[in-house]
Design a protein around this motif. Structure first.
Motif, PDB file in Angstrom:
ATOM      1  N   CYS A  30       0.837  -1.191   0.000  1.00  0.00           N
ATOM      2  CA  CYS A  30       0.000   0.000   0.000  1.00  0.00           C
ATOM      3  C   CYS A  30       0.880   1.254   0.000  1.00  0.00           C
ATOM      4  N   ILE A  31       0.539   2.203  -0.861  1.00  0.00           N
ATOM      5  CA  ILE A  31       1.283   3.459  -0.981  1.00  0.00           C
ATOM      6  C   ILE A  31       0.267   4.595  -1.027  1.00  0.00           C
ATOM      7  N   ASP A  32       0.538   5.678  -0.280  1.00  0.00           N
ATOM      8  CA  ASP A  32      -0.314   6.864  -0.386  1.00  0.00           C
ATOM      9  C   ASP A  32       0.528   8.044  -0.820  1.00  0.00           C
ATOM     10  N   GLN A  33      -0.049   9.236  -0.806  1.00  0.00           N
ATOM     11  CA  GLN A  33       0.643  10.412  -1.323  1.00  0.00           C
ATOM     12  C   GLN A  33       1.868  10.796  -0.505  1.00  0.00           C
ATOM     13  N   GLU A  34       1.999  10.298   0.710  1.00  0.00           N
ATOM     14  CA  GLU A  34       3.172  10.600   1.534  1.00  0.00           C
ATOM     15  C   GLU A  34       4.166   9.453   1.566  1.00  0.00           C
ATOM     16  N   GLY A  35       3.851   8.335   0.954  1.00  0.00           N
ATOM     17  CA  GLY A  35       4.788   7.226   0.877  1.00  0.00           C
ATOM     18  C   GLY A  35       4.301   5.939   1.504  1.00  0.00           C
ATOM     19  N   SER A  36       3.720   5.998   2.689  1.00  0.00           N
ATOM     20  CA  SER A  36       3.240   4.768   3.320  1.00  0.00           C
ATOM     21  C   SER A  36       1.812   4.968   3.801  1.00  0.00           C
ATOM     22  N   CYS A  37       1.053   3.894   3.794  1.00  0.00           N
ATOM     23  CA  CYS A  37      -0.360   3.965   4.173  1.00  0.00           C
ATOM     24  C   CYS A  37      -0.530   4.122   5.677  1.00  0.00           C
ATOM     25  N   PRO A  38      -1.655   4.684   6.102  1.00  0.00           N
ATOM     26  CA  PRO A  38      -1.983   4.681   7.528  1.00  0.00           C
ATOM     27  C   PRO A  38      -2.127   3.237   8.026  1.00  0.00           C
ATOM     28  N   THR A  39      -1.836   3.030   9.296  1.00  0.00           N
ATOM     29  CA  THR A  39      -1.868   1.671   9.837  1.00  0.00           C
ATOM     30  C   THR A  39      -3.270   1.075   9.804  1.00  0.00           C
ATOM     31  N   GLU A  40      -4.317   1.911   9.886  1.00  0.00           N
ATOM     32  CA  GLU A  40      -5.680   1.386   9.832  1.00  0.00           C
ATOM     33  C   GLU A  40      -5.946   0.693   8.500  1.00  0.00           C
ATOM     34  N   ILE A  41      -5.406   1.242   7.435  1.00  0.00           N
ATOM     35  CA  ILE A  41      -5.639   0.681   6.109  1.00  0.00           C
ATOM     36  C   ILE A  41      -4.693  -0.483   5.837  1.00  0.00           C
ATOM     37  N   SER A  42      -3.405  -0.317   6.144  1.00  0.00           N
ATOM     38  CA  SER A  42      -2.444  -1.377   5.847  1.00  0.00           C
ATOM     39  C   SER A  42      -2.698  -2.637   6.657  1.00  0.00           C
ATOM     40  N   SER A  43      -3.214  -2.503   7.872  1.00  0.00           N
ATOM     41  CA  SER A  43      -3.517  -3.701   8.655  1.00  0.00           C
ATOM     42  C   SER A  43      -4.683  -4.475   8.053  1.00  0.00           C
TER      43      SER A  43
END
Length: 121
Positions: A30-43
């Motif tokens: 998972c990648i977002d506009q800042e580089g890494s996804c929030p933990t809620e989404i990546s988990s």
């Protein structure tokens, strides 16, 4: 004779391309506009790791569509076995203070409350 062999090889190749996604086990990144996804989404996406490409893609789309933090998402398969989820996360634009609860409601540009916090910058 050669034409028959080429025709058989062509059809076997097409069948292999159609059946291969059922057996490819993918890892979801998972990648977002800042580089890494929030933990809620990546988990939530991490439970999909190791499943087939078809099921992983449909489950990831379902998870991302139902998450209120995600405003847009794109799913992309990368060889050899990576399913990349590129997301746009909602960011707070406004903070509204509630004197009754003494909490800040963080609101995005569409007017959706995305978080409740004790303080705001």
């Amino acid at each position: 004779m050669k034409t028959k062999i080429y025709l058989i090889l062509f059809f076997l190749g097409v069948i292999a391309l159609l059946v291969a996604p059922l057996f490819i086990k993918v890892k979801v990144v998972c990648i977002d506009q800042e580089g890494s996804c929030p933990t809620e989404i990546s988990s939530k996406l991490s439970v999909i790791n190791g499943k087939s490409l078809f099921s992983s893609k449909s489950q990831a789309a379902k998870i991302l569509k139902n998450n209120f933090l995600v405003s847009k998402y794109y799913l992309q398969f990368k060889l050899p076995n990576i399913l990349e989820a590129i997301i746009v996360v909602r960011k707070p634009q406004y903070a509204v203070y509630d004197t009754g609860t003494q909490k800040f409601y963080l609101i995005d540009e569409d007017g959706i409350v995305i978080d409740i916090a004790g303080s705001s910058s």
